[in-house]
Scaffold this active site. Structure first.
Site: not given
Length: 425
Positions: A192, A197, A204, A215, A274, A276, A278
Site C-alpha cells: 500500500k 491520506d 480525518k 501511509d 478513509d 482507501e 484496501r
C-alpha cells in the site's frame, strides 16, 4: 567516536545497580540482564541518541548480531544518518548487518520524508532506484500512471488517487536473477503506497492526519524487504507491486456511494473514503494472483483496529494458511520483529455488507466496527486466488511512532522488513 561496551554486570556507584548506562572517561558501558536484554540494549542506544551522540564504536565481548542490531534500532535518528562501527563478529554476520541497515535506512528515510517530496510517482521512482542499486540488471520495472490505469481496469488505485494533482501509479518491479524470461514467479509482494491520506470526504481530524505521510509504509516495507532478500542472495524470481496514490479532497475525488467494479467482477460500494488502502491493494492483489505465484505477501498500514488489538510493538498478520502464519510468526521472533496472528476466516468476507454491491469497503461505524482489522483482511481476500497461492497479509501496526518512546525515535521503525524478507528466502 564514542566507545560503547557491553556488560552483564550491574553498574557500580555512583550510577546505581539499576542504571542502564555507566560512563567512563572515554567510553560508556551498557548494562543488561537476561530478562528483556534486547529491549534494554535498544533503550541504551536511544538514550545515547537523545544525548546528541552521533558516532559510536561497539567494542568488547558480548556484541553478537542480535544485540548490535537492537542497539542500532535505538540509536538510529529520525532525519539524519548516524555513524556506527560494528564490533568484530563473523564476516557473514557483518555483511548481514550492513545489508539490513541499508534496507532499513532507506525505508525509514522515505517514510519519514514529507508528502510534498514523496508523492506517488516519486515513491515509485525511489523504489526502482533503490532496488536497481542492489539487483542491477536483474531489475526491470513498468509504471501505469493516471488515466492509463483505467485502460487496464485498475479502478481502485485510480479512484482513490484521481482527486490529487499528483496522478496515481501502479508500479510493477520484476526481479529475475535466473536469466530465463519464462522463469516462474516464486513470490509476489504487494504494498500500500498512499503517500498522504487526508481521509478524502470522510475527512480525518487534524490530529489523525498529521502523521499520514506514513501511509505508504507498506510499500516502503515490501520494497526494503525485497532489497534485503536480494542482498542475502535471493535466487528466485520475485515481483513487487506498489499501489501508489494520494487520497485527497477535490471536485474529482471519489465519493461515498460510488460503486467500483474490479477486474474479477467484484463490485464495491464506497461507504468510507478513509478505508482507501484496501481499495488500492485489491488491484495489486489481482495483479499478483495473475502471475500464479505460489506465495503472495501484502503489507499495509491498513487499520487502527490492528493497533488497538496488538499495540505498536507487534505487527498483525492474517491468512487462511495456518502453516504460513506459523512460519511468519516464528521468523518474526528470530529477527526480533514481533508479529501476532489475528482471526481470519472465509466468512469475514461478508462482514462489510452492501445493498448496492457485492460488498462495501467498510462498515458505517467508527473504525469499521468490531473486528475491523479482520473485516479488512476479509475484504482483501476477495481479490486473492487463495486456491492457487498461499497468501499472508501484514497489517503494519508497528511501522511508525507518532512520538518518540524509550526505544524508538519518532517516525518509521522498519519493523516487518526482515520478517518479510525471511519469507522470500
Amino acid at each position: 567516536m564514542l566507545t560503547v561496551n557491553l556488560s552483564k554486570e550491574p553498574a557500580r556507584a555512583p550510577w546505581g545497580i539499576n542504571a542502564l548506562l555507566s560512563y567512563q572517561a572515554d567510553s560508556v558501558t551498557v548494562h543488561y540482564d537476561a530478562a528483556f536484554s534486547l529491549r534494554r540494549i535498544q533503550q541504551a542506544g536511544r538514550q545515547l541518541q537523545a544525548q546528541a551522540i552521533e558516532a559510536v564504536s561497539l567494542q568488547g565481548d558480548g556484541w553478537n548480531y542480535e544485540r548490535q542490531w537492537a542497539f542500532y534500532c535505538g540509536f538510529a535518528a529520525t532525519m539524519h544518518a548516524v555513524t556506527i562501527k560494528w564490533a568484530s563478529i563473523d564476516e557473514d554476520e557483518l555483511e548481514l548487518l550492513n545489508a539490513r541497515r541499508h534496507s532499513h535506512d532507506w525505508a525509514r528515510q522515505i517514510i519519514n520524508a514529507g508528502p510534498d517530496t514523496v508523492y506517488p510517482q516519486k515513491l515509485a521512482q525511489a523504489a526502482v532506484a533503490f532496488l536497481s542499486n542492489i539487483g542491477g540488471e536483474h531489475i526491470h520495472s513498468q509504471m501505469i500512471v493516471g488515466d492509463e490505469l483505467l485502460a487496464d481496469g485498475w479502478v481502485g488505485i485510480h479512484s482513490v488517487g484521481r482527486g490529487s494533482q499528483h496522478p496515481p501509479v501502479l508500479l510493477e518491479v520484476d526481479y529475475n536473477p535466473t536469466a530465463d524470461p519464462d522463469a516462474l514467479v516464486s513470490a509476489c509482494l504487494v504494498g500500500k503506497g498512499i503517500t498522504f491520506d487526508s481521509g478524502g470526504y470522510s475527512l480525518k481530524p487534524s490530529a489523525g492526519m498529521v502523521s499520514m505521510k506514513c501511509d505508504m509504509g507498506g510499500a516502503a516495507t515490501v520494497t526494503a524487504a525485497l532489497g534485503y532478500a536480494i542482498a542475502q542472495g535471493l535466487a528466485q524470481r520475485v515481483k513487487l507491486i506498489l499501489c501508489c496514490a494520494e487520497n485527497m479532497v477535490s471536485g474529482d475525488a471519489y465519493k461515498l456511494g460510488d460503486v467500483l467494479t474490479y477486474n474479477n467482477g467484484v463490485s464495491v460500494e464506497i461507504v468510507n473514503t478513509d478505508a482507501e488502502g484496501r481499495l488500492v491493494l485489491a488491484d495489486g492483489l489481482l495483479l499478483a494472483s495473475a502471475t500464479k505465484a505460489p506465495l503472495i505477501i501484502d503489507a499495509a498500514t491498513l487499520t487502527g483496529a490492528a493497533m488497538m488489538a496488538v499495540g505498536s510493538d507487534y505487527n498483525a498478520i492474517f491468512g487462511f494458511d495456518k502453516a504460513l502464519l506459523a512460519r511468519a510468526q516464528q521468523l518474526s521472533e528470530l529477527v526480533n520483529e514481533p508479529a501476532w496472528p489475528l482471526p481470519l476466516e472465509k466468512w469475514h468476507q461478508d462482514y462489510c455488507p452492501s445493498a448496492f454491491a457485492d460488498t462495501a469497503n467498510s462498515r458505517v461505524q467508527k473504525g469499521g466496527g468490531m473486528g475491523g482489522a479482520s473485516n479488512a483482511a476479509g475484504f482483501l481476500s476477495r481479490f486473492v486466488d487463495t486456491d492457487n497461492s498461499r497468501w499472508i497479509h501484514f497489517d503494519l501496526a508497528a511501522c511508525y511512532r507518532d512520538s518518540a518512546d524509550p526505544r524508538w525515535a519518532v517516525g518509521a521503525t522498519g519493523l516487518g522488513i526482515a520478517n518479510i524478507a525471511g519469507l522470500l528466502l
